[in-house]
Scaffold this motif. Structure first.
Motif, PDB file in Angstrom:
ATOM      1  N   PRO A 239      -9.938 -61.762  -6.391  1.00  0.00           N
ATOM      2  CA  PRO A 239      -8.709 -61.726  -5.392  1.00  0.00           C
ATOM      3  C   PRO A 239      -8.026 -60.299  -5.296  1.00  0.00           C
ATOM      4  N   GLY A 240      -7.712 -60.133  -4.159  1.00  0.00           N
ATOM      5  CA  GLY A 240      -7.217 -58.869  -3.956  1.00  0.00           C
ATOM      6  C   GLY A 240      -8.354 -57.814  -3.293  1.00  0.00           C
ATOM      7  N   ALA A 241      -9.308 -58.406  -3.410  1.00  0.00           N
ATOM      8  CA  ALA A 241     -10.341 -57.539  -2.884  1.00  0.00           C
ATOM      9  C   ALA A 241     -10.402 -57.809  -1.152  1.00  0.00           C
ATOM     10  N   VAL A 242     -10.554 -56.716  -0.291  1.00  0.00           N
ATOM     11  CA  VAL A 242     -10.345 -56.977   1.058  1.00  0.00           C
ATOM     12  C   VAL A 242     -11.584 -56.161   1.909  1.00  0.00           C
ATOM     13  N   GLU A 244     -15.096 -53.417   0.905  1.00  0.00           N
ATOM     14  CA  GLU A 244     -16.307 -52.797  -0.294  1.00  0.00           C
ATOM     15  C   GLU A 244     -15.495 -52.042  -1.066  1.00  0.00           C
ATOM     16  N   TRP A 245     -14.729 -51.099  -0.714  1.00  0.00           N
ATOM     17  CA  TRP A 245     -14.038 -50.210  -1.851  1.00  0.00           C
ATOM     18  C   TRP A 245     -13.432 -50.857  -2.677  1.00  0.00           C
ATOM     19  N   THR A 246     -12.372 -51.969  -2.462  1.00  0.00           N
ATOM     20  CA  THR A 246     -11.825 -52.738  -3.563  1.00  0.00           C
ATOM     21  C   THR A 246     -12.675 -53.811  -4.213  1.00  0.00           C
ATOM     22  N   LEU A 247     -13.658 -54.266  -3.631  1.00  0.00           N
ATOM     23  CA  LEU A 247     -14.641 -55.129  -4.158  1.00  0.00           C
ATOM     24  C   LEU A 247     -15.188 -54.369  -5.350  1.00  0.00           C
ATOM     25  N   SER A 248     -15.667 -53.078  -5.004  1.00  0.00           N
ATOM     26  CA  SER A 248     -16.449 -52.309  -6.138  1.00  0.00           C
ATOM     27  C   SER A 248     -15.551 -51.863  -7.199  1.00  0.00           C
ATOM     28  N   THR A 249     -14.284 -51.673  -6.857  1.00  0.00           N
ATOM     29  CA  THR A 249     -13.332 -51.266  -7.744  1.00  0.00           C
ATOM     30  C   THR A 249     -13.338 -52.371  -8.882  1.00  0.00           C
ATOM     31  N   LEU A 250     -13.142 -53.673  -8.371  1.00  0.00           N
ATOM     32  CA  LEU A 250     -12.781 -54.605  -9.253  1.00  0.00           C
ATOM     33  C   LEU A 250     -14.064 -55.015  -9.907  1.00  0.00           C
ATOM     34  N   MET A 251     -15.120 -55.030  -9.284  1.00  0.00           N
ATOM     35  CA  MET A 251     -16.473 -55.549  -9.899  1.00  0.00           C
ATOM     36  C   MET A 251     -16.718 -54.724 -10.891  1.00  0.00           C
ATOM     37  N   ALA A 252     -16.555 -53.286 -10.832  1.00  0.00           N
ATOM     38  CA  ALA A 252     -17.108 -52.190 -11.713  1.00  0.00           C
ATOM     39  C   ALA A 252     -16.055 -52.640 -13.240  1.00  0.00           C
ATOM     40  N   ALA A 253     -14.941 -53.009 -12.875  1.00  0.00           N
ATOM     41  CA  ALA A 253     -14.136 -53.319 -14.232  1.00  0.00           C
ATOM     42  C   ALA A 253     -14.471 -54.768 -14.883  1.00  0.00           C
ATOM     43  N   VAL A 525      -8.611 -60.320   4.992  1.00  0.00           N
ATOM     44  CA  VAL A 525      -8.005 -60.951   3.793  1.00  0.00           C
ATOM     45  C   VAL A 525      -6.666 -60.880   3.648  1.00  0.00           C
ATOM     46  N   PRO A 526      -5.986 -61.712   3.742  1.00  0.00           N
ATOM     47  CA  PRO A 526      -6.255 -63.151   4.129  1.00  0.00           C
ATOM     48  C   PRO A 526      -6.323 -63.220   5.707  1.00  0.00           C
ATOM     49  N   GLY A 527      -5.720 -62.499   6.440  1.00  0.00           N
ATOM     50  CA  GLY A 527      -5.870 -62.592   7.865  1.00  0.00           C
ATOM     51  C   GLY A 527      -5.231 -63.720   8.548  1.00  0.00           C
ATOM     52  N   SER A 528      -5.035 -63.658   9.852  1.00  0.00           N
ATOM     53  CA  SER A 528      -4.304 -64.714  10.645  1.00  0.00           C
ATOM     54  C   SER A 528      -5.178 -64.890  11.838  1.00  0.00           C
ATOM     55  N   HIS A 529      -4.999 -65.965  12.443  1.00  0.00           N
ATOM     56  CA  HIS A 529      -5.815 -66.325  13.735  1.00  0.00           C
ATOM     57  C   HIS A 529      -4.849 -66.620  15.005  1.00  0.00           C
ATOM     58  N   THR A 530      -5.330 -66.408  15.975  1.00  0.00           N
ATOM     59  CA  THR A 530      -4.621 -66.466  17.252  1.00  0.00           C
ATOM     60  C   THR A 530      -5.245 -67.667  18.100  1.00  0.00           C
ATOM     61  N   TYR A 531      -6.072 -68.361  17.256  1.00  0.00           N
ATOM     62  CA  TYR A 531      -6.603 -69.976  18.003  1.00  0.00           C
ATOM     63  C   TYR A 531      -5.403 -70.924  17.965  1.00  0.00           C
TER      64      TYR A 531
END
Length: 744
Positions: A239-242, A244-253, A525-531
């Motif tokens: 949670p909080g990964a939006v 690949e930068w944030t995903l990689s940071t959280l994964m590495a930890a 992430v999380p994002g909103s839709h216009t549909y």
């Protein structure tokens, strides 16, 4: 995808000579039909033809011919038998006959066991199920890199529909291809380009005709550049990964769960060889592979998994070679971000050609483009990777028209300086339209050698509520207004406004079935839709009825016909933690399984009917595809786009005062895969990752003593001192003398 985030050697030749019929002389032992492009009637077959599959011919036939000629010469030179010798006793004659028999057996038996029987054994085994021996492919994708496989006995090296394939990981599966496609994988000849994915597509060893051949392609998105909506479970785990930068940071930890090595596991499993075989079996003939710059390296505090994905990228290219699929290699991420979208690596500000670190990031980018161009321009790769997308979806509204076009011109000069000019010399250079109308690019760099224009037409991101129904039954009116909308909008943009005639090769590098913007994490992430409706209906395909599927199929068919040359985004979307795909409108493979994608791309031709405006007749001006006049650009086309540009948007200072890097760094070279032959011995090749030996300019590196600002967050920071230099020095200009060619 603009807004998907908003915040083989001698033995093999002998076997082929027995089992592959001469062109024009097929027999029932060759189960797949000859494609219409094969040469017949005694015409010269192309380089690497079906008959001469390996560059190294067997010497056994020549050996036998030489021996037979020697026997004939001996008989002609022997003296005539005398009358007395004819009257020798019967015992002497019998003894001579016995000696003759012994001599004959001494010659025939070794020949039989060393030449005839092995050849016969191979001829009876080619096309049968491969053995279960370990992979003979590149060690980069093997389960145990560097390990020598057990020599394989007469494994099949080619086949068509129903043949058994041995994958690079040692597993086997049955090839399903109802379109006449032929795979080819010779361990003694790993750069063989005989394969083709279907009967209407030329094999890799023949030229692609951009006017007559249609690109029916698919993206391999989410594989080497991860996106939340394509691999949602990986992002849901953190949670909080939006991006690949944030995903990689959280994964590495998260060392307890493998840290960043989880990304390599993803490279190994998300797309497999069977996926590439299925792409060929679906009637497709190209893939577009988005790749990150961190496949080469990372700098500073960049958290990405560096120098790891490249070995899987070259394995992907080798799989494509095996099944006859052409590759559009697309550099999808840029240092500093070219658009601020999550698929650029980092959500946020644009720091490429923008802000204080705009030129420094451009220097790094030019060098990465250079390194990739050097690799794919090698003779072993230029036929399977005939197109190179140099930068994905640069945000021209932020960067500026002059600045981005200056960069495109500089990249063109650099690549053609490496490859030379004219068809076959390096790849097509693909530039994105940068979200400008296609007519804006008419006549840009007129006379340039092989530039393609990439457009990404999407309905999903036009901020429409998209409430018109697509489920209107299964009859002729399936899809409601949506198929007509696709025909009218995209046929007009890509054909009737004449981009192919005014600019040259033009294609849709991305599009989808997303007539609305529904999909988990699709808009961030999380994002909103216009549909304007209930998005949950479009996030679980198991709820769709026949009318819905028929409507989506009609929409897909209209889109493909209108676009003509296209790459669907994307081949595969992974399950979320809910256990199913939550962006099904974006998955080609899921659509094939569910019945809402065409099972034969040819079936869409003519779906939209005749064009009401100007049409493309299938003929490009010669210079557009590397023919006469290619590389001759009028001066007024380039002088208005100088490199480096005079200023950058929001930089707050002239380019001459902005920080840059110095050209004293080492040159990075992408490694080539290693191969072993059928006997388990390493194969020596000329592939070393660098096509042009005259291109020896050093790479960029930081200037000693300069305190550079964060290159990913430097739009509005003060300009540092002691960091200026020649912004053009870290990349090679046009090379003199002309490039040296390396032969196979």
């Amino acid at each position: 995808m603009a807004e998907r985030s908003s915040s083989l050697v001698s033995a093999s030749s002998e076997a082929l000579a027995v089992n592959v019929p001469l062109l024009g002389h097929e027999d029932s032992s060759f189960p797949h039909p000859r494609p219409p492009f094969a040469s017949v009637n005694g015409e010269q077959s192309p380089r690497g033809s079906f008959v001469e599959a390996s560059p190294t011919r067997s010497s056994s036939g020549m050996f036998l011919a030489t021996k037979n000629e020697a026997y004939i010469e001996d008989e002609r030179s022997a003296p005539a038998a005398s009358a007395s010798s004819r009257r020798r006793p019967l015992l002497t004659i019998l003894a001579a006959l016995l000696i003759l028999v012994v001599v004959v057996l001494a010659v025939i038996i070794p020949v039989y066991f060393t030449v005839i029987r092995p050849r016969h054994d191979k001829s009876t085994l080619v096309g049968t199920s491969p053995s279960s021996n370990p992979s003979n492919g590149p060690t980069a994708a093997s389960g145990s890199p560097g390990a020598k496989p057990t020599p394989a006995a007469a494994e099949a090296i080619t086949g068509g529909d129903g043949s058994t394939i041995k994958a690079s990981d040692g597993s086997t599966f049955t090839y399903s291809n109802k379109f006449g496609g032929v795979w080819w994988s010779d361990p003694n000849d790993p750069y063989n380009n005989n394969a083709y994915p279907n009967s209407w597509t030329p094999p890799l060893n023949q030229s692609w005709d951009y006017g007559k051949n249609r690109i029916n392609g698919v993206n391999l998105g989410g594989w080497f550049v991860l996106e939340p909506f394509i691999t949602p479970a990986l992002y849901q785990k953190y949670p909080g990964a939006v991006d690949e930068w944030t995903l990689s940071t959280l994964m590495a930890a998260d060392t307890a769960n493998g840290g960043l090595s989880q990304l390599e596991t993803h490279y190994q499993t998300f797309i497999t060889e069977q996926d590439i075989a299925q792409i060929a079996g679906a009637g497709l003939n190209w893939v577009r592979i988005p790749i990150p710059f961190w496949a080469i390296d990372t700098w500073g505090n960049e958290p990405f998994l560096a120098k790891t994905s490249w070995k899987y990228i070259v394995q992907a290219i080798q799989w494509c070679r095996k099944y006859g699929i052409r590759v559009n290699l697309d550099l999808h991420t840029i240092p500093g971000s070219q658009n601020g979208f999550n698929h650029s690596g980092k959500v946020g500000a644009v720091n490429f050609l923008n802000g204080v670190m705009g030129m420094a990031n451009a220097q790094r980018t030019l060098n990465y483009i250079r390194i990739i161009a050097e690799f794919i321009s090698q003779p072993e790769y230029r036929d399977v990777v005939p197109m190179f997308g140099i930068i994905n979806e640069a945000l021209i509204g932020t960067i500026g028209v002059t600045e981005l076009r200056s960069f495109y011109v500089e990249v063109y000069n650099m690549i053609r300086g490496i490859t030379g000019v004219g068809a076959g010399n390096g790849p097509f250079i693909s530039i994105h339209d940068a979200f400008q109308p296609l007519p804006n690019w008419a006549d840009f760099m007129r006379g340039a050698d092989r530039i393609a224009l990439d457009s990404h037409p999407y309905f999903a991101f036009d901020n429409s509520p998209a409430t018109q129904p697509i489920d209107t039954g299964t009859g002729a009116g399936a899809g409601g207004v949506w198929p007509g909308n696709a025909c009218n909008r995209w046929m007009t943009n890509l054909i009737c406004l004449d981009s192919r005639n005014a600019f040259g090769v033009t294609y849709a590098g991305e599009f989808s079935n997303g007539f609305n913007d529904c999909g988990l994490f699709l808009k961030g992430v999380p994002g909103s839709h216009t549909y304007g409706g209930d998005c949950s209906l479009w996030q679980d395909a198991s709820t769709w009825d026949d009318g819905t599927k028929a409507g989506i199929l009609a929409f897909a068919s209209a889109s493909m016909d209108a676009l003509r040359d296209w790459f669907f985004w994307t081949w595969k979307v992974a399950n979320s933690t809910a256990g199913h795909v939550e962006s099904p409108l974006w998955s080609y493979s899921l659509g094939l399984q569910g019945g809402w994608m065409p099972t034969d791309p040819r079936s869409v031709i003519g779906f939209c009917g005749p064009s009401t405006g100007p049409t493309f007749d299938g003929s490009f001006d010669s210079w557009m595809t590397g023919g006469a006049g290619a590389g001759t650009i009028a001066p007024d086309q380039t002088t208005q786009y100088p490199w480096p540009p005079v200023t950058l948007e929001t930089a707050g200072a002239p380019v001459t005062e902005l920080p840059v890097y110095t050209s004293t760094g080492s040159i990075a070279t992408l490694p080539a895969p290693t191969f072993t032959n059928a006997e388990g011995n390493a194969i020596a090749t000329s592939v070393d990752g660098w096509f042009n030996t005259n291109d020896n300019a050093p790479g960029p590196t930081p200037i000693a003593g300069c305190s550079y600002p964060d290159p990913w967050n430097a739009v509005d920071v003060p300009v540092p001192t002691g960091c200026t230099g020649d912004a053009n020095a870290a990349v090679p200009a046009a090379i003199t003398p002309p490039p040296t060619r390396r032969s196979l």
